[in-house]
Design a protein around this motif. Structure first.
Motif, PDB file in Angstrom:
ATOM      1  N   UNK A 219       0.823  -1.218   0.000  1.00 36.03           N
ATOM      2  CA  UNK A 219       0.000   0.000   0.000  1.00 36.03           C
ATOM      3  C   UNK A 219       0.856   1.266   0.000  1.00 36.03           C
ATOM      4  N   UNK A 220       2.165   1.113  -0.133  1.00 34.48           N
ATOM      5  CA  UNK A 220       3.041   2.267  -0.242  1.00 34.48           C
ATOM      6  C   UNK A 220       3.543   2.812   1.074  1.00 34.48           C
ATOM      7  N   UNK A 221       3.492   2.017   2.153  1.00 28.56           N
ATOM      8  CA  UNK A 221       3.865   2.516   3.475  1.00 28.56           C
ATOM      9  C   UNK A 221       4.875   1.604   4.171  1.00 28.56           C
ATOM     10  N   UNK A 222       5.746   2.213   4.951  1.00 32.64           N
ATOM     11  CA  UNK A 222       6.667   1.499   5.842  1.00 32.64           C
ATOM     12  C   UNK A 222       6.434   2.038   7.247  1.00 32.64           C
ATOM     13  N   UNK A 223       6.227   1.148   8.207  1.00 32.42           N
ATOM     14  CA  UNK A 223       5.863   1.568   9.560  1.00 32.42           C
ATOM     15  C   UNK A 223       6.999   2.304  10.254  1.00 32.42           C
ATOM     16  N   UNK A 224       8.229   1.800  10.145  1.00 30.57           N
ATOM     17  CA  UNK A 224       9.450   2.410  10.703  1.00 30.57           C
ATOM     18  C   UNK A 224       9.625   2.212  12.204  1.00 30.57           C
ATOM     19  N   UNK A 225       8.661   1.650  12.886  1.00 30.93           N
ATOM     20  CA  UNK A 225       8.815   1.352  14.311  1.00 30.93           C
ATOM     21  C   UNK A 225       8.067   0.060  14.639  1.00 30.93           C
ATOM     22  N   UNK A 226       8.217  -0.909  13.763  1.00 26.42           N
ATOM     23  CA  UNK A 226       7.493  -2.171  13.860  1.00 26.42           C
ATOM     24  C   UNK A 226       8.241  -3.074  14.837  1.00 26.42           C
ATOM     25  N   UNK A 227       7.850  -3.020  16.107  1.00 28.16           N
ATOM     26  CA  UNK A 227       8.551  -3.800  17.120  1.00 28.16           C
ATOM     27  C   UNK A 227       7.575  -4.385  18.129  1.00 28.16           C
ATOM     28  N   UNK A 228       8.112  -5.102  19.099  1.00 30.51           N
ATOM     29  CA  UNK A 228       7.290  -5.823  20.066  1.00 30.51           C
ATOM     30  C   UNK A 228       6.507  -4.909  20.992  1.00 30.51           C
ATOM     31  N   UNK A 241      -1.838  -3.533  15.272  1.00 30.73           N
ATOM     32  CA  UNK A 241      -0.713  -2.619  15.119  1.00 30.73           C
ATOM     33  C   UNK A 241      -1.081  -1.237  15.652  1.00 30.73           C
ATOM     34  N   UNK A 242      -0.170  -0.594  16.369  1.00 31.51           N
ATOM     35  CA  UNK A 242      -0.401   0.748  16.904  1.00 31.51           C
ATOM     36  C   UNK A 242       0.805   1.636  16.595  1.00 31.51           C
ATOM     37  N   UNK A 243       0.661   2.944  16.864  1.00 29.93           N
ATOM     38  CA  UNK A 243       1.730   3.937  16.764  1.00 29.93           C
ATOM     39  C   UNK A 243       2.138   4.182  15.308  1.00 29.93           C
ATOM     40  N   UNK A 244       1.621   5.293  14.727  1.00 35.43           N
ATOM     41  CA  UNK A 244       1.797   5.524  13.291  1.00 35.43           C
ATOM     42  C   UNK A 244       2.436   6.847  12.872  1.00 35.43           C
ATOM     43  N   UNK A 245       2.743   7.777  13.771  1.00 35.06           N
ATOM     44  CA  UNK A 245       3.225   9.082  13.286  1.00 35.06           C
ATOM     45  C   UNK A 245       4.512   9.023  12.475  1.00 35.06           C
ATOM     46  N   UNK A 246       5.341   8.004  12.652  1.00 35.64           N
ATOM     47  CA  UNK A 246       6.635   7.956  11.993  1.00 35.64           C
ATOM     48  C   UNK A 246       6.601   7.230  10.642  1.00 35.64           C
ATOM     49  N   UNK A 247       5.432   6.793  10.184  1.00 36.23           N
ATOM     50  CA  UNK A 247       5.339   6.039   8.934  1.00 36.23           C
ATOM     51  C   UNK A 247       5.806   6.881   7.747  1.00 36.23           C
ATOM     52  N   UNK A 253      13.654   7.897   0.316  1.00 35.76           N
ATOM     53  CA  UNK A 253      15.012   7.508  -0.079  1.00 35.76           C
ATOM     54  C   UNK A 253      15.540   6.337   0.742  1.00 35.76           C
ATOM     55  N   UNK A 254      15.113   6.237   1.995  1.00 34.40           N
ATOM     56  CA  UNK A 254      15.591   5.167   2.883  1.00 34.40           C
ATOM     57  C   UNK A 254      14.524   4.112   3.144  1.00 34.40           C
ATOM     58  N   UNK A 255      13.508   4.037   2.290  1.00 32.79           N
ATOM     59  CA  UNK A 255      12.372   3.147   2.543  1.00 32.79           C
ATOM     60  C   UNK A 255      12.800   1.686   2.651  1.00 32.79           C
ATOM     61  N   UNK A 256      13.636   1.221   1.729  1.00 34.95           N
ATOM     62  CA  UNK A 256      14.035  -0.193   1.758  1.00 34.95           C
ATOM     63  C   UNK A 256      14.836  -0.507   3.022  1.00 34.95           C
ATOM     64  N   UNK A 257      15.713   0.400   3.414  1.00 38.36           N
ATOM     65  CA  UNK A 257      16.482   0.204   4.642  1.00 38.36           C
ATOM     66  C   UNK A 257      15.568   0.155   5.865  1.00 38.36           C
ATOM     67  N   UNK A 258      14.576   1.051   5.914  1.00 43.81           N
ATOM     68  CA  UNK A 258      13.637   1.061   7.037  1.00 43.81           C
ATOM     69  C   UNK A 258      12.751  -0.182   7.031  1.00 43.81           C
ATOM     70  N   UNK A 259      12.375  -0.635   5.833  1.00 43.73           N
ATOM     71  CA  UNK A 259      11.595  -1.867   5.695  1.00 43.73           C
ATOM     72  C   UNK A 259      12.370  -3.050   6.268  1.00 43.73           C
ATOM     73  N   UNK A 308       2.315  10.768   2.781  1.00 43.95           N
ATOM     74  CA  UNK A 308       3.295  10.214   3.707  1.00 43.95           C
ATOM     75  C   UNK A 308       4.677  10.767   3.415  1.00 43.95           C
ATOM     76  N   UNK A 309       5.491  10.826   4.449  1.00 43.31           N
ATOM     77  CA  UNK A 309       6.835  11.364   4.307  1.00 43.31           C
ATOM     78  C   UNK A 309       7.607  10.614   3.227  1.00 43.31           C
TER      79      UNK A 309
END
Length: 375
Positions: A219-228, A241-247, A253-259, A308-309
């Motif tokens: 859907x074109x998004x990376x969560x960036x804080x996908x943790x326990x 899933x919760x907490x979305x401001x950092x998506x 430019x760094x999407x794959x690294x964040x993924x 999205x950023x």
């Protein structure tokens, strides 16, 4: 600072007007001069000075006379403004215990008029453990000056927009109900964080999480804080899933690294904390999702809709079309833009107060930018 809502019931009408006048004055002032507060509040017989002293005793404002005699909102004062607006709208009727504390937010149980228990998240950007927000988030964009209260407001608006859009898209997220200033009201999920759970079938939960990461990328998004800590698990093993401001967008430019970082975080948790090694489970259809394969999907791109950023400039026309269509479909809830106006007559409110109580039920950062840099 502890949130004590008992003082809210004893806050007089004039004190509320004064508190809101300080907020309006902070559009253009870090410290709002007393004459400006008096002018905005419009109280008779010099009542502003008395009200400011009462607000100062309750720690709702901070007094500063370094350069001139003035006041600014405290986080507690901002909490009261958000709560007052939500109560005026009938969204909540009571505030209960605190159920969560994060590096950038506090979460409380609240009740609505029907007696249903909901969750209210208050964003707290600017805490000691989260001072690098200017580098890590794009809230400021081209601006050099900012207020932590204003950034918290933008974070809340962004989270509400993402939560609402993801819920409509079918992702397991809390139901977004309302937001005002830095407060986000959502459904309370009967689940606990993954870090606190002993899983009966870790393989099934692991596969759910990998599928969710891949679906978000599709859907074109990376969560960036996908943790326990941002994944809730119920008794049946279903995840939320919760907490979305950092998506960010997959066009970042760094999407794959964040993924890959999100994936590695889950793999590391299951391997080190739960003793479950995905590579050794032959029953899994795949071990980890692939970024390029996930983003090649033809699913609807939510990053364009939500700006999205990191989304690319060529997406702007599609975003404008989406916003125009949305504005044509969504009508005002009750013909009033302010919960404060429902509580009192419009001629008794200080000038400009209506804009500060708008919830912006489906807006992201773009909605906030139209209101100016308000804390």
């Amino acid at each position: 600072m502890k949130l004590d809502v008992n003082a809210l019931r004893y806050l007089s009408r004039d004190e509320s007007r004064t508190l809101q006048a300080v907020e309006i004055g902070q559009k253009n002032h870090d410290i709002v001069p007393v004459p400006l507060v008096d002018s905005i509040a419009g109280l008779k017989h010099g009542g502003v000075v008395r009200c400011l002293k009462a607000l100062l005793r309750q720690k709702l404002v901070h007094h500063d006379n370094t350069r001139y005699d003035g006041y600014r909102l405290t986080p507690l004062g901002y909490d009261f403004l958000a709560l007052r607006a939500l109560v005026a709208r009938g969204a909540i009727t009571a505030v209960g215990r605190q159920i969560g504390v994060g590096k950038e937010s506090d979460v409380f149980e609240v009740l609505n008029a029907e007696g249903e228990v909901l969750a209210m998240k208050l964003h707290r950007l600017g805490r000691t453990s989260f001072r690098a927000v200017k580098k890590k988030r794009d809230y400021l964009q081209h601006r050099n000056s900012f207020s932590w209260l204003w950034l918290s407001r933008l974070a809340a608006a962004k989270e509400f927009a993402f939560m609402e859009a993801l819920g409509v898209a079918g992702f397991p997220v809390p139901h977004a109900i309302e937001h005002n200033r830095h407060a986000v009201l959502m459904s309370l999920v009967d689940a606990v964080p993954l870090v606190q759970v002993r899983l009966a079938d870790p393989g099934a939960v692991y596969l759910q999480l990998m599928d969710m990461i891949a679906d978000l990328a599709a859907r074109g998004l990376v969560h960036c804080d996908f943790n326990e800590f941002n994944i809730l698990v119920d008794e049946q093993g279903a995840v939320t899933l919760i907490d979305f401001p950092q998506m960010v967008s997959t066009s970042h430019a760094n999407a794959e690294e964040l993924f890959e970082r999100d994936v590695d975080c889950i793999v590391r948790f299951f391997t080190k904390k739960l003793g479950y090694v995905p590579e050794q489970d032959t029953s899994l259809p795949y071990m980890r999702p692939d970024f390029k394969a996930a983003t090649a999907s033809a699913s609807e791109k939510l990053d364009v809709q939500l700006s999205a950023s990191g989304f690319k400039k060529e997406h702007l026309s599609a975003l404008d079309s989406y916003v125009s269509a949305l504005q044509g479909m969504v009508a005002p809830r009750d013909g009033s833009s302010s919960g404060e106006e429902e509580e009192s007559d419009s001629d008794s409110e200080p000038e400009g107060c209506d804009s500060s109580d708008e919830a912006g039920s489906s807006g992201g950062e773009g909605d906030e930018s139209e209101k100016g840099e308000v804390p």
